[in-house]
Each structure stands twice: as C-alpha cells, then as structure tokens.
Design an enzyme around this catalytic site. Sequence first.
Site, PDB file in Angstrom:
ATOM      1  N   GLU A   1      -6.926  -6.417   3.679  1.00  0.00           N
ATOM      2  CA  GLU A   1      -7.185  -7.595   2.830  1.00  0.00           C
ATOM      3  C   GLU A   1      -8.374  -7.363   1.895  1.00  0.00           C
ATOM      4  O   GLU A   1      -9.165  -8.257   1.653  1.00  0.00           O
ATOM      5  CB  GLU A   1      -7.414  -8.853   3.693  1.00  0.00           C
TER       6      GLU A   1
ATOM      7  N   GLY B   1       2.800  -3.086   8.131  1.00  0.00           N
ATOM      8  CA  GLY B   1       3.054  -3.396   9.537  1.00  0.00           C
ATOM      9  C   GLY B   1       4.517  -3.729   9.782  1.00  0.00           C
ATOM     10  O   GLY B   1       5.191  -4.270   8.901  1.00  0.00           O
TER      11      GLY B   1
ATOM     12  N   THR C   1       0.810  -1.220   0.000  1.00  0.00           N
ATOM     13  CA  THR C   1       0.000   0.000   0.000  1.00  0.00           C
ATOM     14  C   THR C   1       0.850   1.280   0.000  1.00  0.00           C
ATOM     15  O   THR C   1       1.861   1.354   0.677  1.00  0.00           O
ATOM     16  CB  THR C   1      -0.886  -0.002   1.265  1.00  0.00           C
TER      17      THR C   1
END
Lengths: 662, 673
Positions: free
Chosen positions: B434, B190, B151
């Site tokens: 997701e 993350g 992303t």
Amino acid sequence: MMNPDLRREREAAAFQPELLTHVLDGGAERTTRRREIEALVLNDPEFQHEDLNFLSRSQRYEVAIRKSALMVMKLREYGIADPDEIYWFKSMCLGTSVGPLNLHFGMFIPTIKNQGTVDQREKWLPLTCGLQIIGTYAQTEMGHGTHLRGLETTATYDPATQEFILNSPTVTSIKWWPGGLGKTSNHAIVLAQLYTQGQCKGLHAFIVPIRQLGTHEPLPGITVGDIGPKFGYDEMDNGYLKMDNFRIPRENMLMKYAKVEPDGTYVKPLNDKLTYGTMVFIRSIIVGDSARSLSRACTIAIRYSAVRHQSELKPGEPEPQILDYQTQQYKLFPLLATAYAFHFVGAYMKETYLRITGDISEGDLSQLPELHALTAGLKAFTSWIANAGIEECRMACGGHGYSRCSGLPDIYVTFTPSCTYEGENTVMMLQTARFLVKCYAQVSSGQLVSGMVSYLNDLSGQRIQPQQVAARPTTVHINDPASLVEAYKVRASRLVEAAAKNLQGELNRRESKEDAWNRTSVDLVRASEAHCHYVVVKLFTAKLSEISDAAVRAIMTSLCLLYALHGISKHTGDFLQGGILTDAQVTQVYQQVKDLLAVIRPNAVALVDSFDFHDSHLGSVLGRYDGNIYENMFEWAKKSPLNKTEVHESFHKHLKPMQAKL
Amino acid sequence: MAPTRYLRSSASRDVNPDLDIERKTPSFDVEKLTTILDGGAENTRVRRAVEAVIHSDPVFSREDKYFLSQNESYEAAVKKAVHLKKMMHQMKWSWAGPESKYCNRALGGEVAFTLHTVFMESILALSTDEQTAKWIPLAENYRILGSYAQTELGHGTYIRGFETTATFNISTQEFVLNTPKISAMKWWPGELGRSATHTVVFAQLYIKGKCYGVHPFIVQIRSLHDHSPAPGVTVGDIGPKMDFNHNDNGYLLLQDVRVPRENMLSRFCEVLADGTYVKRGSEKINYFNMIIIRVKMLSNEVVPTLMKACIIAIRYSVVRRQSELKPGDQEAKILDYQTQQQKLLPVLATAYAFHFMNEYTNELFSKGYREIKQKNFDSLPELHAFSSGLKAIVTEHSTAGVETCRKACGGHGYSLLSGLPSLYTRLAASCTYEGENTVLLLQTARFLVKCLGAAHSGQPVPPSVAYLSAVNSERCLVRDKRDFLQPDVYVEAYRHVAIRVLSSAAAKLQALVQSGAEQHEAWHQCTVQLVHAAKAHCHYHVVKSFAEAVEKLGQEAGIQRIMKHLCGLFALHGIFSNTGDFLHDGYISGDQVDMMTASYLDLLAIVRKDAVPLVDAFDFTDETLNSALGSYDGHVYQRLYQWARKSPSNTKQANQAYENYLKPLFQNGLSKL
C-alpha cells in the site's frame, strides 16, 4: 553474461576491489589461502543440496547434520587445523545457517579441555574427537538466563555411592535452549548447583550422559527433546533437558579447579578470572559476525539497487537505478560504512585477545578486567546496530526483500539472537558502564586511568574551566577524521560524567546502591554507547594510515568520514548539548553527509564486491554477482513447494466442494 | 472491572501470583477503557460474542500454527475461509458489518479470500453498472475467486512503468493481453498463485498503435471446471516469504490472452467498438477509495498487531524474574528494571497514541467522504498527503515497536511459540505494501512545501497545515521539569520543530533553484531533508491528536489521568530520542533537555504501575494472542513446555537424521578410535 548496469558500475570504480579485499583479509596471501579453502567446498559435489528455502524444518536439520558430519571428515581428510582456515571452511559449508554440531566443537570439547583434569581429558577427549560422543553445553534454564546464580538445577553428592544425583526440581529449572541438545547429542555438560555435606557450593560443571549409545534413546531419568520452531535456526535442535534423580559417577564433575573428594569434602578453586578469556574471545567473534552479516546484507541491497529501476528523476527520461536516489543512498551507504567499521573493530578485538592471552600464559592478567568490561559493550553496540542495519537493507529492497529468495530474511533471523546470547545486550552495556563509572571515580580521586578510557583523565581539567568546553566548537574540523575522533571523545566523556553524577545524586537520595543504579541505568547505557561509538570511530580512523594503496585509502577515508558524520547527524543532541558543535556546524554536517553519499555512489558496487562473498555463500537471488535477477527469481519460484502440482490439492479438498454447494 | 470478562477465556484458571498482583490496584477502570477503545460498550459486547463463537469452533483453532509448512498454512487458510463463509451465512453476519472485522481480529488475519474482497471492491469502484451487475453476484457467490494483479516483477510503486500490454483488436472486439518480457510478469498479487480463477490485471492500453496508459481488465486465469490455467496463462506461487505463507502470492505470465471488450473496467474510460477512447467522470472518487484502504489498514491490521506485542511482552516481563535489585532479595521482575521500562513503556504509549490518531483520521475521512459524495473534491489533496505520511510513520514505528517487544523478551522472544516473531514478520511487510514508506513521505513533503508557499503568500491552507501560517515561537519557556508534563508545552515543541525542519528544507530547495538547478534536480538533492520534514509533521499530528483525545476524556477522571501520562510519555520519548531536533536552533536549552529527561524517566516509573491493566484493556483473547508467553493467566513456563512437547520435532524420539547420519557417524568414529 553480466547485467549491463552492474558491468558499468564495476568499470566506473575509482579503486581496485581486489586490493581492498586484501586489506580485509589481512594480506594478499591470506586472500589466496581463503579462496583455496572455499574452493574445496565449492567444487565438492558432496556438499551440494536442495535450496533450503523449500525444505521443512526437519529436512533442514537433516541436511545440516549430513553436512556437519561431512565437514568433520573433510577437515580431517584435508588436514585443515588452523582456526581461521577451519572458520573459512565451515562458513562456506554452512552459509548463513548454523550447524547442530557447533556446540560440540565450540563448547563441549573446549570446556573439557579447559576445566577437566588430566585424567578427565584423557578419558573424554578421544571419544569426543572420534565423535563417538557428541556433546553440548547446558547452562540456560527455562526461567533463568543472564543471572547465573539463579540457576536451579541441583547436583547432590552421595558419598555412599560416590555419585552425584542430578535433579530439575521445578519447571523453570528445565534446561532450555542449548543447541544440539534436542536431537543430536548423547552427552551434555550440565551446569548445576553443587550440594555436598548439606551445603550449596554454587555452580559447577558435570558431564552427563543423556542418550543410550547405539540406540540414541533417552536414558531412564532423562527427559529430552526439541524446544520447537523458532524465528530462525531451523537447522539447530535447540533442546530441553529435565533430570529426575539421575545419577552420574563422581568423576564426571569437571575438577581441574574445584573438587569434591570421595568423602564429600569440597575443595575451592584458586582463580576464576581465567573464564574471562573465553568470553572475550567469543565476543570478538560476535563483533566479527556483526560485520560479516551486515556486509552480506549490504552486498545484496546495493547490487539489487544498481539493477532495479524505478520511477523517474528527470521527466521524460528512462527509469533510473534506485541507487541514484538520495534517499536510497542515505539508507544504504552509512550501513556500508558501518560494516567496514565493525570489520576493523572485530579484527582489533581478536588481535588484542591474542596479545593478552599470550600474557595469561605468562601470568599477567592485569589487562583482562578492562578488556572484559569494554568488549561487553562492543558486543552489544555492534550487534544492535548490525541487527537494525540488516533489516534496513531488507526494507530498502522493497517487496522483493520480503521474499526468501532475497536471502535477507534468513540473514536477519540467523543474526538477531546474537543480541541475546552470550550476554543480553542491555546487561552487557551496563557491565561496560560499571567499568566506566569506576574509572571516573578513580579519576575524580586524583588517579589516572589508561587505555581506551584515558580520555576520562581530561575531565578534571574541564571541571575547573567550564568555559573551555564552550570554546571547543571552533576546534572541530568536520572533514578531518582525527578531529571527529576528538569530538566523539568529548561526547563520551561528557556522557560518562553525566551518568556518574546522576548516579551520585541518586545515591545521596536513597540507601540502596542497587536502587540508585537501576534508576540511573538509562543514562548509564547511553554513556556506554557513547564510549563504544568513540572506540569504533577511533579504530576506523586508525586503520586508514595502514592502507598503502592511495586509491583504496581515499575511498576508505570517505567511508570513515561518512561513518563518523552520519553518527553525529543521528545524535546531534549530544553534540549540541555538550557544546561540542554549533548549530551552524550541525547544518554543515548534514550537508557533508549528503556530499559524501555522492562520493561513495560510483564506488558502491566495487565496495561490496570487495567483501568477496561467493554467490553460494551469499544465498541470494537479488545479490547475485552477475545481476541477472528477474529470470532467476522466476526459476527459483517455480521450485516452490506450492507449485509441485499445477492444481493444488486444496482446490479439490476445499474450493471445489464449496463452489459445488452454491 | 467486570469479573465476567475474565471468565470468558480464562475460566476457572488460577493466575500466576506475579501477574495477579499487578491487577489488584489499577488506577483506572479497565473495563471502561476497553469499551472506549472499542468505541462503545455495544461494540465490546458484539466483539466478545463473535470471539466466543469463533473460539468455540475447532476448525478455527490456531494451535498448530507454528508447526505448519508453507503448503499446510495455505491449506489451513483456505479451509478456514470456506468455513468462515459458511458460518457467517448461518449467523447472518454481513461482510460489511462489524462482525466481519471482529472475525478477522479473532483469527489474526490468517484466512484466505482477503484478495477476493479486494477484487470485489475494485470492481465496485472501477466498473460500470452493467459490469457490476455481471461480476459481483458471481464473486459474492464464490462462483469465481478473484485477485488483484498490479505489481510486476520489475515495477512496483511507479505505475506508469508497468510493461504488461492490452492491445485492442477491432476486428474481434477483444483486448489481447501480453507479458512482453520477464520483468513485466505480474508478481506478488495475493491469492493469485493457487486460488484465484479471475484477476483484475493492470496493463498499458494500446489502440491502433497508440498507448493510453494503465487500465484495469478482468482476466480469467483458471478453468472453472478443473482449475487448470487458462490458455496462454502461466501462473504459480512466488515461493516462501518472510511470512504470509498462508497466502499464495503469485506470478502471472500472459501470452496472447484474449478478453472481450466488456472486460475492461470502464467507469472512467471506455473503448468504443470502433476503437475510440472515451474518458468520463472524475477518477478522484477512485483515488479516494485507494487512500481509504491505507487508513483502514492502520486501524484493522497495524495497530492491533502492535497492541498484541505489548500485551505479550509486558505480561511476560512481570512473570519473568532476573537478577537481584537488592542483595538477598528474590530475583526482581524484569519490568522493574528501568532499562526494560524504557524499552516497553514507550511502545505501549505509542500503541495508544496510534489508536487515538486512527480515530481522528477516521473522523477526518468520514467528513471528506461526505464532501466527496457531494462532488466536492477540495479536501482530497490534504487527505492524500495526510494518509500517506501517516501510513509511513505508523507502520515504521509499529514494526520497530513489535521488534523491540520481541527482543525485550530475551531468548524466549526468539521462539515462535512466544507469538512475537510472527507478529513482526507479518507487520514488516506493511512498510512496503500500500505504498513504499519513503515514497509516501515524499508525497506528503511535496504537499507540505506547496502549502508552506501558500501560507507565506497569505493564501488559505487546509486545516492540517494551518499551523504553518502562524508565526513560529522562538523559545521554550519551561523552568521546571514538571512543566514538560503539560500538553501545551510539548505540542508546541513538536509544532516548532515541524515548522523549522520544513522551512529549512523549503529554503534549501529554493536556494538550489535560484542558483540555477532544475526543479526536479533541486528536489532530488533535498529528499533526505524532505523526508525528515514529513516525519516531523506527522509526529506533531500524532502528539497533538493524542493530547486532544485526552482532553475529551473529561468524564472519566481515572482514565484521563493515566492517558495523560501515556501521552506525555509518548511525546517526551520522541523528544528524548531526537534531542538534536529540539536543541538545533536553541528552541530548547541544554538545561531544559535535562529537565525533560528527568520528567520522562519519572513517567516510566508512574506508567510501570499500571502497565498490566493498560495491556489488559486491549482485551485480546488468549486464542487470538496464541502466545506461550502472553496468556492472561501468566503460566508462561508450563505453557512453553507443553507446547514445545507438541512440536513435530518431538514426535519420534529416535529421529531420521539419527538413523541416516548420526549412527554412521558414531560408528565411523568408533572405527577410527
């Protein structure tokens, strides 16, 4: 420099947002005055502080205390005394957050004013206004909320010393939740069951000192502290209070209405309807908050959706603004319409309250029960919908809505307790239902009812000629707000009638009235919701004719239609089952909702600009007026506490030793 | 019921009598249901053994969770992850084994290195054998820590829109990675912000000026010696979020960062030394791996969170008493109010419905996996469409359900100590990650529209949409409210609505195209309707799979009976909440809606009796729940008080704010008197 997407949006609007701002504020002069007040805060360096998102709870509390204290000084300095102006000033100071002194000004002082005797007011009010005494209002207990009679704290009168002895006899009786109690206050108005001459006389209010003046240490017999971290309200020290044989003088019971004589004789109060007035007022504020919180969320989500580009609508073309997707419009525009609708409902409630309290001082309380009953439902209806709507706005911003820089998580966590406080929403809905069922019974027995429930008068006619109901569909015009008000009215009357009949059915089957009520409560809540929905559509529609500018009126009419039709599309079952609309009309409603989305689309940014939230009030990187989102997200992130050092200390403490062992 | 179960974490505790009485007469064998939920008694045993180990280790304590700052949460997650790694090694538990899953369940997912696992999985899926041999041992031994950087600040769902570039330089045999503008910065990955040393970067591949689309590259972002950012790398944490503050979601800005040619993961495409671009094999297997993450996430993350919320809210609702149902009586348990039942019991039914749905989906995917291993990719479009829609509705309903539970606990639900706000804030993110839910539903809708066309022209369609080929029934034939308790009746009603809503969206689409609209424009005009159709399709499948699962419980009469009630409750709640969909074409009449409502309300009262045993069967320990309201013993108020007193806000009676601001304020006030 303004983001080019937003500039284009603003240029393309079909109306002047400034004129709509005047409508929301209640006139151009009020808009001007509001901005003057806000500028006092904006231009004052003393109100500046670090971004709250990066502070610990304790630091946030400290900032809030500093600002609250400053706010009090400045309000006096500027001589601002009008309630609306104080409200504007406070909103600008605190933004989305709450102040630890809110309960002092909002509950402690007003309660002494309303329930204290002349002597008590003369003694306490100067101390409270001088802030030598900071107080809160301690009602809720750990095990008891809504049901006031269930509160367990006791105040036992001892005629020998002319004192009340306060006790928290059980864990469940510990006062729990009062704002400002945990760390800030040195006094509290405590609600306790009064015992005198061996008898319980019910709940009464007592002024209880809890901390030593000067040292701020808890007094002997008092256990007081903060209830710990919450979903939101970081800056509020919601507290607990436990009292063990704590004695206060007899004069500390608020005795304007009920009294305890020195010998312990109890004198009953004359009239308790008066407290209704305060409750109505607070509910009108919550309805206004619902509108404002949802407006903020819409402002952020709609501006962001005009700046954010994603995927493709047409193969080969650049990524479009996400606001161009029908699904995105369908998420956001009905909420935008709802925010406007609730704004007008809040304004109506406030006006009605002021009108009726005018009557109170002249002794006419006849309208109070209806207002009290109906505002309960509106408080619940608007806060539930705004609550869900804020989260929809957040989710419509995708991943970035999840970041605290969007401001949306904060709006949500600050707003959501309003579904619980000042009356849990389901309980509120049932209060309104009780009133509706009572009105229905009145109509059934041949009496007419008036006001917002007068539509129930039509029911007797319908019962005689059931065919009339089936014949109704032809009469609904889905492009006419007035006709939609009628449709909502029929739906409400149908659901009130159904609930009342089901209740009667249950009553015929069993002895206990309470059991019957409980077994019908799902139906009763639905009836209340339908009633409130009708009131909102009615008030929004009524507002349209008051708007003088044609362009503004045109866009507001589209929003009003969207509000009403979207509501129908979400509850088609009620309209179909009641024979209010046909299948074909429902299909038309779906289509008309989509057509309206396209009408709103070019005006969407202007419609949120009209709410006129200053950037510092909005507290959102995504919702910035200039739309320069990405560079400012980066600037914001760099200030994150995890970025204080280039290499985080966890590397040295945990990661490196682990790697070394391998 | 095995009494030993309760001794595990509630040893020698006295249980609040209000909660105790709820457990006296369950209509079914609670322990047996637990083993069914776990997929067998052996799994239950292993899970409890893992929980016992985890809970006895003070490093894993989550007692102070609600009092931590962002920095402290992050540090605690890293500390626990390091310790867990050590412990799993000692216990000889494998990462792929069931123990790993149970550790995660016991710890509520608050451990670091989850993205490290994703990093390894993506290497396994996308790399050549040589690349796997090079990187996997390094990662397995924690020589390097990985992340997964897809992303960007300005781009999420639409992968083709990514702006990060990787330009091949033939002379040095390197890729040069760049972040050309601010919106191209990697944002959100993350464990990127502070922990990772390496990451898989997705970038537009350029060779000799030509763009070949998005490809994965392994990029070292931090020094392996002192953890400082590598040359050309700007990396950091993206700041506080609604939750996941234990995770250092990060940003990454690349300026002429060079990686060797071998660092492009090349299982499916390779750049040869001379700059030739070679495609090989089918990416479909990779595609399958991506969608399977969605399915796993539902059973490992989403549904357990919903179950925990149900446990907390329902246990609290039998301890909390409020107002009177009968004058003069003791205040009633709030779960005895119909309105409270209507909030919580459908959510409980939903948790069970989704549990059985997941089991069905897992079977479907196991079957698909076997076929795909034999290079048969026929079921892939169906699996993709099925998992997309399912992910959307399961996350949407679960998130809403958790928040319903929180609000149903009134004021105390607002306290972090209830555990409910954190369950919500974590789960809320699942609606976006997701695959954003609306986007996913439209993908399902695209598949459905295609299958409907195929079904109408008599072509074969995959099993999950076979129902589209059948003639749609016209009327619901129910004459008595009890008929609505028959699975056949409600499954058929859902089927009818699914077909009707899809058919009308497809008809509208076709009408627009026939009237001259371009295909994409027509699609765009119908998206609201198409989302509705996809939801109706998924809802039908959830109801159907629940009803089928109940069928299979034949040997356990007591469990089957209560599950049938729950299945009915789930189905009727859905009809009750959307009567318009069922009334629309006269499939159900107004009178039938009234019968259905009556049956629905009857079910609330029936399920009420078993509500506590039904949440006990989920078998989450007190340590995992970490809730002052939801503990097994029901001592809600004592616990709330004890925990609050431990809050850091109570460490000093006279706080700093008093010294700094209140004291001057009081004095100032005095001076003005």
